[in-house]
Scaffold this motif. Structure first.
Motif, PDB file in Angstrom:
ATOM      1  N   GLN A  45       0.839  -1.200   0.000  1.00 31.54           N
ATOM      2  CA  GLN A  45       0.000   0.000   0.000  1.00 31.54           C
ATOM      3  C   GLN A  45       0.874   1.250   0.000  1.00 31.54           C
ATOM      4  N   LEU A  46       1.927   1.254   0.823  1.00 32.60           N
ATOM      5  CA  LEU A  46       2.828   2.410   0.864  1.00 32.60           C
ATOM      6  C   LEU A  46       3.533   2.610  -0.477  1.00 32.60           C
ATOM      7  N   LYS A  47       3.974   1.527  -1.064  1.00 30.68           N
ATOM      8  CA  LYS A  47       4.670   1.626  -2.367  1.00 30.68           C
ATOM      9  C   LYS A  47       3.750   2.228  -3.428  1.00 30.68           C
ATOM     10  N   SER A  48       2.453   1.892  -3.360  1.00 29.19           N
ATOM     11  CA  SER A  48       1.513   2.443  -4.349  1.00 29.19           C
ATOM     12  C   SER A  48       1.274   3.939  -4.127  1.00 29.19           C
ATOM     13  N   LEU A  49       1.538   4.428  -2.922  1.00 26.35           N
ATOM     14  CA  LEU A  49       1.355   5.852  -2.607  1.00 26.35           C
ATOM     15  C   LEU A  49       2.658   6.646  -2.714  1.00 26.35           C
ATOM     16  N   GLN A  50       3.726   5.964  -3.086  1.00 26.04           N
ATOM     17  CA  GLN A  50       5.051   6.593  -3.129  1.00 26.04           C
ATOM     18  C   GLN A  50       5.235   7.397  -4.411  1.00 26.04           C
ATOM     19  N   ASP A  51       4.372   8.372  -4.581  1.00 23.90           N
ATOM     20  CA  ASP A  51       4.378   9.236  -5.756  1.00 23.90           C
ATOM     21  C   ASP A  51       4.211  10.667  -5.259  1.00 23.90           C
ATOM     22  N   SER A  52       4.869  11.614  -5.898  1.00 22.33           N
ATOM     23  CA  SER A  52       4.843  12.995  -5.399  1.00 22.33           C
ATOM     24  C   SER A  52       3.434  13.596  -5.386  1.00 22.33           C
ATOM     25  N   SER A  53       2.507  13.041  -6.177  1.00 25.42           N
ATOM     26  CA  SER A  53       1.134  13.566  -6.159  1.00 25.42           C
ATOM     27  C   SER A  53       0.313  12.980  -5.003  1.00 25.42           C
ATOM     28  N   LYS A  54       0.878  11.984  -4.300  1.00 22.11           N
ATOM     29  CA  LYS A  54       0.156  11.316  -3.214  1.00 22.11           C
ATOM     30  C   LYS A  54       0.886  11.433  -1.877  1.00 22.11           C
ATOM     31  N   MET A  55       1.658  12.498  -1.704  1.00 20.34           N
ATOM     32  CA  MET A  55       2.459  12.647  -0.490  1.00 20.34           C
ATOM     33  C   MET A  55       1.594  12.685   0.766  1.00 20.34           C
ATOM     34  N   SER A  56       0.493  13.424   0.733  1.00 21.49           N
ATOM     35  CA  SER A  56      -0.372  13.522   1.918  1.00 21.49           C
ATOM     36  C   SER A  56      -0.971  12.167   2.280  1.00 21.49           C
ATOM     37  N   GLU A  57      -1.392  11.401   1.279  1.00 22.17           N
ATOM     38  CA  GLU A  57      -1.975  10.082   1.526  1.00 22.17           C
ATOM     39  C   GLU A  57      -0.922   9.135   2.106  1.00 22.17           C
ATOM     40  N   TYR A  58       0.298   9.211   1.575  1.00 22.15           N
ATOM     41  CA  TYR A  58       1.393   8.379   2.068  1.00 22.15           C
ATOM     42  C   TYR A  58       1.630   8.675   3.551  1.00 22.15           C
ATOM     43  N   LEU A  59       1.727   9.960   3.887  1.00 29.96           N
ATOM     44  CA  LEU A  59       1.981  10.350   5.276  1.00 29.96           C
ATOM     45  C   LEU A  59       0.839   9.938   6.196  1.00 29.96           C
ATOM     46  N   ALA A  60      -0.396  10.073   5.748  1.00 27.69           N
ATOM     47  CA  ALA A  60      -1.540   9.667   6.558  1.00 27.69           C
ATOM     48  C   ALA A  60      -1.469   8.166   6.860  1.00 27.69           C
ATOM     49  N   CYS A  61      -1.039   7.393   5.893  1.00 26.71           N
ATOM     50  CA  CYS A  61      -0.933   5.945   6.059  1.00 26.71           C
ATOM     51  C   CYS A  61       0.223   5.574   7.003  1.00 26.71           C
ATOM     52  N   VAL A  62       1.393   6.140   6.759  1.00 26.07           N
ATOM     53  CA  VAL A  62       2.588   5.766   7.520  1.00 26.07           C
ATOM     54  C   VAL A  62       2.554   6.311   8.948  1.00 26.07           C
ATOM     55  N   ARG A  63       1.837   7.392   9.170  1.00 23.54           N
ATOM     56  CA  ARG A  63       1.793   8.022  10.486  1.00 23.54           C
ATOM     57  C   ARG A  63       1.199   7.091  11.547  1.00 23.54           C
ATOM     58  N   ASP A  64       0.358   6.143  11.150  1.00 21.75           N
ATOM     59  CA  ASP A  64      -0.262   5.210  12.086  1.00 21.75           C
ATOM     60  C   ASP A  64       0.586   3.969  12.366  1.00 21.75           C
ATOM     61  N   MET A  65       1.741   3.855  11.746  1.00 14.78           N
ATOM     62  CA  MET A  65       2.556   2.648  11.874  1.00 14.78           C
ATOM     63  C   MET A  65       3.580   2.777  13.007  1.00 14.78           C
ATOM     64  N   ASP A  66       3.872   1.643  13.630  1.00 18.41           N
ATOM     65  CA  ASP A  66       4.866   1.612  14.707  1.00 18.41           C
ATOM     66  C   ASP A  66       6.224   2.067  14.175  1.00 18.41           C
ATOM     67  N   GLY A  67       6.851   2.932  14.952  1.00 10.88           N
ATOM     68  CA  GLY A  67       8.190   3.389  14.590  1.00 10.88           C
ATOM     69  C   GLY A  67       8.208   4.700  13.837  1.00 10.88           C
ATOM     70  N   TYR A  68       7.056   5.128  13.317  1.00 12.74           N
ATOM     71  CA  TYR A  68       7.039   6.375  12.558  1.00 12.74           C
ATOM     72  C   TYR A  68       7.209   7.568  13.497  1.00 12.74           C
ATOM     73  N   GLY A  69       7.997   8.520  13.069  1.00 10.80           N
ATOM     74  CA  GLY A  69       8.149   9.772  13.803  1.00 10.80           C
ATOM     75  C   GLY A  69       9.062   9.680  15.001  1.00 10.80           C
ATOM     76  N   GLY A  70       9.719   8.560  15.181  1.00 11.15           N
ATOM     77  CA  GLY A  70      10.610   8.394  16.321  1.00 11.15           C
ATOM     78  C   GLY A  70      12.064   8.520  15.922  1.00 11.15           C
ATOM     79  N   VAL A  71      12.918   8.560  16.926  1.00 12.79           N
ATOM     80  CA  VAL A  71      14.358   8.552  16.706  1.00 12.79           C
ATOM     81  C   VAL A  71      14.880   7.240  17.271  1.00 12.79           C
ATOM     82  N   VAL A  72      15.535   6.465  16.409  1.00 18.26           N
ATOM     83  CA  VAL A  72      16.111   5.183  16.806  1.00 18.26           C
ATOM     84  C   VAL A  72      17.613   5.396  16.990  1.00 18.26           C
ATOM     85  N   PHE A  73      18.088   5.141  18.190  1.00 19.19           N
ATOM     86  CA  PHE A  73      19.508   5.317  18.493  1.00 19.19           C
ATOM     87  C   PHE A  73      20.256   4.005  18.257  1.00 19.19           C
TER      88      PHE A  73
END
Length: 182
Positions: A45-73
């Motif tokens: 699903q993410l790969k299908s949204l990996q287009d510059s015209s679908k940036m908002s949709e990609y972010l909406a999808c990935v924002r709900d996934m574990d690990g998004y928005g964090g810093v991994v040391f």
């Protein structure tokens, strides 16, 4: 260049700016490609949204996934474990210590600390370590020490999270005050 923001709602509001949207999108794609985000069965699903015209949709999808928005040391020593190392992960919802072997190979155990259980944190310059104290139900508070070359950045991430939690509280108080007026 990386974002310096953890709060997902504030990040979503920045999407109206095209430069911010582009930066957020490209960083999210990079984080997914590096394996920092747990996509589970949604990678297609993410790969299908990996287009510059679908940036908002990609972010909406990935924002709900574990690990998004964090810093991994990188993996490092910690007195949280008798043997082995930990991978510290800072995100808006919690601070996690992922157990790993001394060579960095991940193990199944993850210790999660909700931000409201962390009572204090500080740097220890001489020992090049970051320390935090957390509340335990029915037990005395416990200190945990993390021995990382990035101990100052870890401290700064904790400071930033606390600042953003403060924003949330201020907004909730403001909204509560408006409701009382109505």
């Amino acid at each position: 260049l990386r974002k310096w923001l953890f709060h997902p709602k504030v990040e979503a509001e920045l999407q109206s700016d095209q430069v911010a949207l582009s930066l957020l999108f490209h960083q999210a794609v990079e984080d997914v490609n590096r394996g920092f985000v747990s996509t589970k069965d949604r990678l297609h699903q993410l790969k299908s949204l990996q287009d510059s015209s679908k940036m908002s949709e990609y972010l909406a999808c990935v924002r709900d996934m574990d690990g998004y928005g964090g810093v991994v040391f990188p993996h490092c020593g910690s007195d949280a474990r008798k043997e082995g190392h930990v991978v510290p992960v800072v995100s808006f919802d919690a601070f996690r210590l992922q157990a790993c072997k001394e060579d960095g190979g991940l193990e199944d155990q993850v210790i999660e600390f909700a931000w409201d259980t962390i009572t204090t944190y500080e740097l220890e310059e001489e020992g090049m370590s970051f320390m935090f104290q957390y509340r335990r139900a029915g037990k005395p508070d416990r200190w945990v020490r993390i021995y990382s070359h990035f101990f100052v950045f870890l401290f700064e991430c904790f400071e930033k999270i606390q600042e953003e939690i403060g924003w949330t509280r201020q907004l909730e108080e403001h909204n509560k005050g408006e409701e009382e007026v109505l």
